[in-house]
Design an enzyme around this catalytic site. Sequence first.
Site, PDB file in Angstrom:
ATOM      1  N   THR A  87       1.157  -7.561   0.790  1.00 19.90           N
ATOM      2  CA  THR A  87       2.495  -7.447   1.378  1.00 19.90           C
ATOM      3  C   THR A  87       3.476  -8.015   0.353  1.00 19.90           C
ATOM      4  O   THR A  87       3.424  -9.200   0.038  1.00 19.90           O
ATOM      5  CB  THR A  87       2.600  -8.268   2.683  1.00 19.90           C
ATOM      6  OG1 THR A  87       1.595  -7.813   3.579  1.00 19.90           O
ATOM      7  CG2 THR A  87       3.964  -8.091   3.319  1.00 19.90           C
ATOM      8  N   LYS A 162       6.071  -1.941   7.007  1.00 19.84           N
ATOM      9  CA  LYS A 162       5.436  -3.228   7.343  1.00 19.84           C
ATOM     10  C   LYS A 162       6.498  -4.284   7.695  1.00 19.84           C
ATOM     11  O   LYS A 162       6.386  -4.994   8.701  1.00 19.84           O
ATOM     12  CB  LYS A 162       4.594  -3.683   6.142  1.00 19.84           C
ATOM     13  CG  LYS A 162       4.171  -5.128   6.148  1.00 19.84           C
ATOM     14  CD  LYS A 162       2.812  -5.340   6.715  1.00 19.84           C
ATOM     15  CE  LYS A 162       2.521  -6.825   6.845  1.00 19.84           C
ATOM     16  NZ  LYS A 162       1.302  -7.108   7.529  1.00 19.84           N
ATOM     17  N   LYS A 237       7.077 -15.434   5.603  1.00 15.57           N
ATOM     18  CA  LYS A 237       7.056 -14.626   4.370  1.00 15.57           C
ATOM     19  C   LYS A 237       7.569 -13.214   4.657  1.00 15.57           C
ATOM     20  O   LYS A 237       8.437 -12.703   3.952  1.00 15.57           O
ATOM     21  CB  LYS A 237       5.620 -14.560   3.821  1.00 15.57           C
ATOM     22  CG  LYS A 237       5.467 -13.605   2.643  1.00 15.57           C
ATOM     23  CD  LYS A 237       4.024 -13.320   2.251  1.00 15.57           C
ATOM     24  CE  LYS A 237       4.003 -12.187   1.225  1.00 15.57           C
ATOM     25  NZ  LYS A 237       2.663 -11.824   0.772  1.00 15.57           N
TER      26      LYS A 237
END
Length: 293
Positions: A87, A162, A237
């Site tokens: 990611t 995402k 994050k």
Amino acid sequence: MRIGFIGLGNMGAPMASNLAKAGHDVFGFDVTHATADGVTGVEAVADAVVDMDAVVTMLPNGDILRSVYDEIVPVGKSGSIFIDCSTVDVESARAVHSLANEKSILSIDAPVSGGIGGAAAGTLTFMAGGADAAFEKALPLFEIMGQKTVHCGEGGAGQAAKICNNMILGISMIGVCEAFALGSKLDLDPQKLFDVVSTSSGSCWSVNTYCPVPGVGPSSPADNDYKPGFAAELMLKDLLLSQDAAQLVDADTPMGARASQLYQTFVDEHGTGKDFSAFLPLLLKTARGTLDG
Ligand code: NAD
């Protein structure tokens, strides 16, 4: 296929093992010399790239991804496929696509959802971005490591999907925690609130499958002293990545921005290693106005 796998951490190790179990020759590299079941460990990153049909990366962040691509693209096989499952920020994803494509290497960004459990069980969801030819070549590997793959668009689209999904999740979890904390202070039985909300218009994944109240709803990290699950620092994050992306394209995301601040406060005060649903016990303690921005 001969597959190189770079980054054998919590997620990468079980994903690499599943590729090996499916009969592929997998060569793994990690700076810590970590290994994985069925995977041949190699000493240099190039040994996981030269003559490989596919190279999968599962790394902590975009800066590390860029530095790894600087090393591996020059030695990659023309016509091979590079699959990044980390990611990372959308800009880094797009940058490594360009680097690979300049060398006639197919590339796909394919971040995952499903966590460590999904990685071990081979039930991850992949959100993929890249050209059709790259997607078709990568799909059989996604089908080994996961149970659902969505081709979201061109390079970077997987990372975009995402962070949009996780921005919804971060915002909705805070909303659910606020509602259950308010309910508790109104002397409402949390089981009754769950019974109402989970079948009403407030229902969502954060209530129905991952309820932050211990002993209420299906089993979740709340029932295990808020051990992750999905750690608050990983949610932070992803929220910060959503805000980087929003900055990049001038998108207004007031709730995403607020959720980022709140998870930053949570991580600053509670450190790492707590599930992101542990926002509920925090709210049960704080007085009105404490967390106002
Ligand atoms: P991790 O820290 O356990 O694993 C990362 C691995 O990369 C480590 O083993 C590290 O030594 C290795 N590494 C770092 N720099 C390297 C380099 N230059 N060359 C080779 N190896 C290097 O992290 P993780 O939990 O496995 O997560 C990996 C990625 O997946 C992250 O981007 C994370 O955001 C994402 N992700 C994690 C989860 C989760 O639940 N853990 C869920 C979805 C997505």
